[in-house]
Design a protein around this motif. Structure first.
Motif, mmCIF file in Angstrom:
data_model
loop_
_atom_site.group_PDB
_atom_site.id
_atom_site.type_symbol
_atom_site.label_atom_id
_atom_site.label_comp_id
_atom_site.label_asym_id
_atom_site.label_seq_id
_atom_site.Cartn_x
_atom_site.Cartn_y
_atom_site.Cartn_z
ATOM 1 N N TYR A 131 0.890 -1.136 -0.116
ATOM 2 C CA TYR A 131 -0.137 -0.024 -0.019
ATOM 3 C C TYR A 131 0.818 1.257 0.144
ATOM 4 O O TYR A 131 0.412 2.222 -0.734
ATOM 5 C CB TYR A 131 -0.996 -0.015 1.287
ATOM 6 C CG TYR A 131 -1.542 1.135 1.433
ATOM 7 C CD1 TYR A 131 -2.576 1.532 0.544
ATOM 8 C CD2 TYR A 131 -1.350 2.174 2.647
ATOM 9 C CE1 TYR A 131 -3.424 2.765 1.047
ATOM 10 C CE2 TYR A 131 -2.030 3.231 2.939
ATOM 11 C CZ TYR A 131 -3.309 3.336 2.272
ATOM 12 O OH TYR A 131 -3.939 4.504 2.552
ATOM 13 N N ARG A 132 1.814 1.435 0.719
ATOM 14 C CA ARG A 132 2.808 2.417 0.970
ATOM 15 C C ARG A 132 3.766 2.475 0.083
ATOM 16 O O ARG A 132 4.796 3.320 0.008
ATOM 17 C CB ARG A 132 3.222 2.611 2.482
ATOM 18 C CG ARG A 132 2.192 2.704 3.424
ATOM 19 C CD ARG A 132 2.801 3.224 4.744
ATOM 20 N NE ARG A 132 2.040 3.470 5.795
ATOM 21 C CZ ARG A 132 1.384 2.607 6.939
ATOM 22 N NH1 ARG A 132 1.809 1.482 6.839
ATOM 23 N NH2 ARG A 132 0.751 2.945 7.561
ATOM 24 N N LEU A 165 -0.530 3.534 -2.541
ATOM 25 C CA LEU A 165 -1.334 4.510 -1.741
ATOM 26 C C LEU A 165 -2.515 5.249 -2.362
ATOM 27 O O LEU A 165 -3.784 5.088 -2.139
ATOM 28 C CB LEU A 165 -0.529 5.452 -1.074
ATOM 29 C CG LEU A 165 -1.110 6.143 0.140
ATOM 30 C CD1 LEU A 165 -0.082 6.418 1.235
ATOM 31 C CD2 LEU A 165 -1.742 7.662 -0.253
ATOM 32 N N PRO A 196 -7.444 2.674 6.283
ATOM 33 C CA PRO A 196 -6.908 3.915 5.818
ATOM 34 C C PRO A 196 -8.236 4.963 5.733
ATOM 35 O O PRO A 196 -9.510 4.421 5.784
ATOM 36 C CB PRO A 196 -6.432 3.786 4.263
ATOM 37 C CG PRO A 196 -6.205 2.271 4.232
ATOM 38 C CD PRO A 196 -7.157 1.583 5.309
#
Length: 241
Positions: free
Chosen positions: A127-128, A132, A168
């Motif tokens: 994700y990062r 993202l 998130p």
């Protein structure tokens, strides 16, 4: 049936086929363009579909279909041996191409769900690291969270207190902090997989179905061209136009 009646019928059939080929060709170009556009979307990025797409093949097939429609129009108008040969050859090659596109499309549509599921988990875990923005866009746009559910985000937020749910902020129905936390009702309930896999499958099925429609029209066109050329050879002195 008299030669004139046969020719009139086959010419009328070719004119109808020309119209059908042009329509299917434009539909394939439009669908192919939508594939290429979708390939650059956030949805495609988290599904890892941005490197593979049948869009270019559909666009090429659509352009060739329209060109074949032009040849078919000339063949139906002039009914001469060269135009009939060109039409038969063009439609034969296009039929093979359309069948390949249809077979590959239906096979991909049948297996895309498993591929999308694995790819979405991969992009979620990273994700990062490049995903993202794509995940946040998808979750906000489709009001979904995670792959199958919000609990998929435990992979990244496992260090948070165990009595809370973290995800998130794009998963939040109401955003108040950097991350969603707290009760389940504040998070989007459905996972994003069910939304995106259906969209990918529908696109592939649409492209394959258009290829089948094109192949059917082309086969009919080949038969009409063969029958016209047969009349041309059987009665060389007969005026076919």
């Amino acid at each position: 049936m008299a030669p004139y009646a046969k020719v009139s019928f086959l010419r009328g059939l070719l004119y109808c086929l020309v119209f059908g080929l042009a329509i299917v060709g434009m539909a394939e170009i439009t669908t192919g363009a939508s594939f290429l556009t979708y390939r650059t979307s956030s949805e495609s990025k988290i599904m890892l579909l941005n490197r593979a797409s049948p869009g270019a093949s559909l666009i090429v097939a659509g352009i060739l279909l329209i060109l074949s429609a032009v040849v078919g129009f000339m063949g139906a108008t002039k009914v001469t041996w060269p135009w009939l040969c060109m039409l038969g050859a063009a439609l034969s090659l296009l039929t093979a191409l359309q069948i390949i596109i249809a077979v590959v499309g239906f096979i991909e549509a049948g297996s895309v769900s498993d591929k999308v599921h694995r790819s979405m988990f991969f992009s979620l875990k990273h994700y990062r690291h490049g995903y993202l923005g794509a995940w946040n866009d998808v979750q906000r746009k489709h009001q979904c969270c995670g792959v199958d559910s919000f609990t998929d985000w435990d992979v990244l937020f496992s260090g948070q207190p165990s009595n809370a749910i973290y995800a998130p902020k794009s998963c939040c129905a109401v955003v108040s902090k950097e991350m969603c936390s707290g009760r389940y009702k504040t998070l989007f309930r459905r996972g994003c997989f069910q939304v995106l896999s259906k969209a990918a499958r529908d696109k592939l099925t649409t492209g394959a179905s258009l290829a089948v429609a094109g192949a059917v029209l082309e086969i009919i066109g080949i038969i009409a061209a063969i029958l016209l050329s047969t009349i041309y050879h059987e009665k060389p002195g007969y005026q076919l136009y």
